[in-house]
Scaffold this motif. Structure first.
Motif, short mmCIF file in Angstrom:
data_model
loop_
_atom_site.label_atom_id
_atom_site.label_comp_id
_atom_site.label_asym_id
_atom_site.label_seq_id
_atom_site.Cartn_x
_atom_site.Cartn_y
_atom_site.Cartn_z
N ASP A 83 0.81 -1.22 0.00
CA ASP A 83 0.00 0.00 0.00
C ASP A 83 0.84 1.27 0.00
O ASP A 83 0.34 2.35 -0.29
N LEU A 84 2.12 1.16 0.36
CA LEU A 84 2.99 2.33 0.42
C LEU A 84 4.29 2.08 -0.35
O LEU A 84 4.76 0.94 -0.43
N ALA A 85 4.84 3.15 -0.88
CA ALA A 85 6.20 3.12 -1.46
C ALA A 85 6.93 4.33 -0.90
O ALA A 85 6.40 5.45 -0.90
N LEU A 86 8.15 4.12 -0.40
CA LEU A 86 8.92 5.19 0.22
C LEU A 86 10.31 5.28 -0.39
O LEU A 86 10.92 4.26 -0.70
N GLN A 89 18.87 14.46 -7.01
CA GLN A 89 17.80 15.31 -7.49
C GLN A 89 16.45 14.64 -7.21
O GLN A 89 16.27 13.44 -7.44
N MET A 90 15.51 15.43 -6.72
CA MET A 90 14.19 14.92 -6.38
C MET A 90 13.53 14.23 -7.58
O MET A 90 12.96 13.14 -7.47
N GLU A 91 13.61 14.84 -8.75
CA GLU A 91 12.97 14.29 -9.92
C GLU A 91 13.54 12.93 -10.32
O GLU A 91 12.83 12.05 -10.78
N ASP A 92 14.86 12.78 -10.12
CA ASP A 92 15.49 11.50 -10.45
C ASP A 92 14.93 10.39 -9.58
O ASP A 92 14.61 9.29 -10.06
N VAL A 93 14.83 10.67 -8.27
CA VAL A 93 14.31 9.66 -7.35
C VAL A 93 12.85 9.37 -7.63
O VAL A 93 12.40 8.22 -7.60
N LYS A 94 12.07 10.42 -7.94
CA LYS A 94 10.65 10.22 -8.28
C LYS A 94 10.51 9.34 -9.52
O LYS A 94 9.66 8.45 -9.56
N GLU A 139 8.70 5.75 -9.80
CA GLU A 139 7.64 5.49 -10.77
C GLU A 139 7.95 4.24 -11.59
O GLU A 139 7.06 3.42 -11.87
N GLU A 140 9.21 4.09 -11.98
CA GLU A 140 9.60 2.90 -12.74
C GLU A 140 9.39 1.64 -11.90
O GLU A 140 8.90 0.61 -12.40
N HIS A 141 9.75 1.74 -10.63
CA HIS A 141 9.59 0.59 -9.74
C HIS A 141 8.11 0.24 -9.57
O HIS A 141 7.73 -0.93 -9.62
N LEU A 142 7.26 1.27 -9.39
CA LEU A 142 5.82 1.03 -9.22
C LEU A 142 5.20 0.46 -10.49
O LEU A 142 4.33 -0.41 -10.42
N ARG A 143 5.64 0.98 -11.64
CA ARG A 143 5.12 0.45 -12.90
C ARG A 143 5.48 -1.03 -13.05
O ARG A 143 4.66 -1.85 -13.50
N ALA A 144 6.72 -1.34 -12.69
CA ALA A 144 7.14 -2.75 -12.77
C ALA A 144 6.31 -3.60 -11.83
O ALA A 144 5.93 -4.74 -12.16
N VAL A 161 16.73 3.05 -5.19
CA VAL A 161 15.62 2.20 -5.62
C VAL A 161 15.90 0.72 -5.34
O VAL A 161 15.10 0.02 -4.74
N TYR A 162 17.07 0.24 -5.73
CA TYR A 162 17.38 -1.19 -5.62
C TYR A 162 18.17 -1.54 -4.37
O TYR A 162 18.57 -2.69 -4.20
N GLY A 163 18.41 -0.55 -3.50
CA GLY A 163 19.09 -0.82 -2.23
C GLY A 163 20.52 -1.25 -2.43
O GLY A 163 21.24 -0.74 -3.30
N ASN A 164 20.97 -2.22 -1.63
CA ASN A 164 22.33 -2.74 -1.77
C ASN A 164 22.42 -3.56 -3.05
O ASN A 164 21.65 -4.51 -3.24
N VAL A 165 23.39 -3.20 -3.91
CA VAL A 165 23.48 -3.78 -5.25
C VAL A 165 24.89 -4.30 -5.50
O VAL A 165 25.88 -3.69 -5.09
#
Length: 333
Positions: A65-68, A177-182, A186-191, A274-278
């Protein structure tokens, strides 16, 4: 004495009824039954109302229900992007904990001096919560003392319900940059949405399991080692080209070992918002494999690793909403 009194009372009642022609007991039972029915109805109504109240106050949000995702703005100030995908209002406490993953303990500092703002996110919307650590924490010490492969995270608690519900959001001190993280979110949520649609579609079609198995085999070669103990595929995306290329999410338990699918050389060990520890590994022949959302890493940049070697453990870092391994295969044509 009691038996005698009751017998006399009955005799007196009989004499009065015989002489006066009245019935002193006929209406008592129906009246009592009516009262009892009214009381039972009130009780049932109270139970229904309490059940509805309990559901609203005690039920929690689901993990999906949430994405942070956090964005560091410098000088100890963070902006946490929160996507509330539920139909319920999210209301966070103004008390925030700052934790270190490897120790599971709070970071030394004064969390009462943490300043927060914009803690309410309406249903089906996106909000930005600000968290300022500058007055309560030694930021330079935090940044210098963090070991490689370790990280910090915020614990935010939703108090809109009677019992609190904690949410974890990892962070580092790299200014983004805020837009980069957003966009990454969005890519993660779409996936994630595509994966949900694929699962729903798969449940309605016969033979989908065999088709998915075939697609997975197109991504992971038969001579490779499966990367973890779990084989529950929660997301799959195959690129439409001749080379096998794409990504896969494998659900599992936090701490499960993650294995190298094949021999290779570690290109990078890093933390991604987005992908955490990589971990990125060059397998040769133009093929690179990325392991993401790891709890921790067991290799370093430049290491030569062998097939089946433990390279890390499965986790829930970055924007992962549950424990999983993100495995991406990139092949140059």
């Amino acid at each position: 004495m009691e038996s005698y009194s009751r017998k006399n009372q009955k005799n007196i009642q009989t004499i009065i009824e015989r002489n006066l022609g009245v019935n002193l007991t006929a209406d008592r039972r129906p009246a009592f039954a009516g009262v009892r029915l009214a009381v039972m109805s009130c009780c049932m109504l109270c139970i229904v109302m309490l059940s509805a109240f309990g559901y609203m106050k005690f039920s929690s949000l689901n993990g999906d229900d949430l994405a942070l995702a956090s964005v560091y703005r410098g000088n100890g100030r963070f902006e946490i992007i929160i996507r509330n995908l539920s139909d319920r209002e999210l209301k966070l406490q103004d008390s925030v904990k700052v934790m270190q993953w490897s120790t599971g303990e709070e970071v030394e500092g004064d969390n009462e001096k943490i300043r927060t703002a914009h803690l309410t996110v309406p249903p089906r919307s996106q909000g930005v919560v600000t968290v300022d650590l500058s007055e309560g924490y030694d930021l330079e010490k935090m940044e210098k003392s963090l070991p490689e492969g370790d990280w910090y995270y915020f614990v935010l608690t939703n108090n809109h319900f009677a019992f609190g519900q904690d949410w974890m959001c990892t962070f580092d001190f790299e200014i983004q940059q805020m837009e980069d993280v957003k966009n990454q979110m969005e890519e993660h949520l779409r996936a994630r949405e595509q994966a949900a649609e694929q699962r729903e579609s798969a449940s309605k079609q016969q033979g989908t399991d065999a088709e998915q198995s075939s697609a997975v085999q197109g991504l992971i070669r038969s001579d490779w080692t499966w990367p973890t103990i779990s084989r529950e595929v929660s997301n799959l995306e195959i690129q439409d080209d001749k080379a096998f290329s794409g990504c896969i999410n494998i659900a599992g338990a936090i701490g499960d070992e993650v294995y190298a699918v094949a021999d290779g050389v570690v290109l990078e060990v890093a933390f991604d918002s987005v992908y955490g520890n990589v971990i990125a590994v060059d397998l040769g022949d133009g093929i690179t494999v990325k392991y993401g959302h790891l709890k921790d890493t067991k290799v370093s940049q430049g290491d030569e690793i062998r097939q089946g070697q433990v390279v890390g453990t499965l986790g829930k870092t970055g924007t992962a909403t549950g424990p999983c391994l993100y495995l991406e295969v990139m092949a140059e044509e």
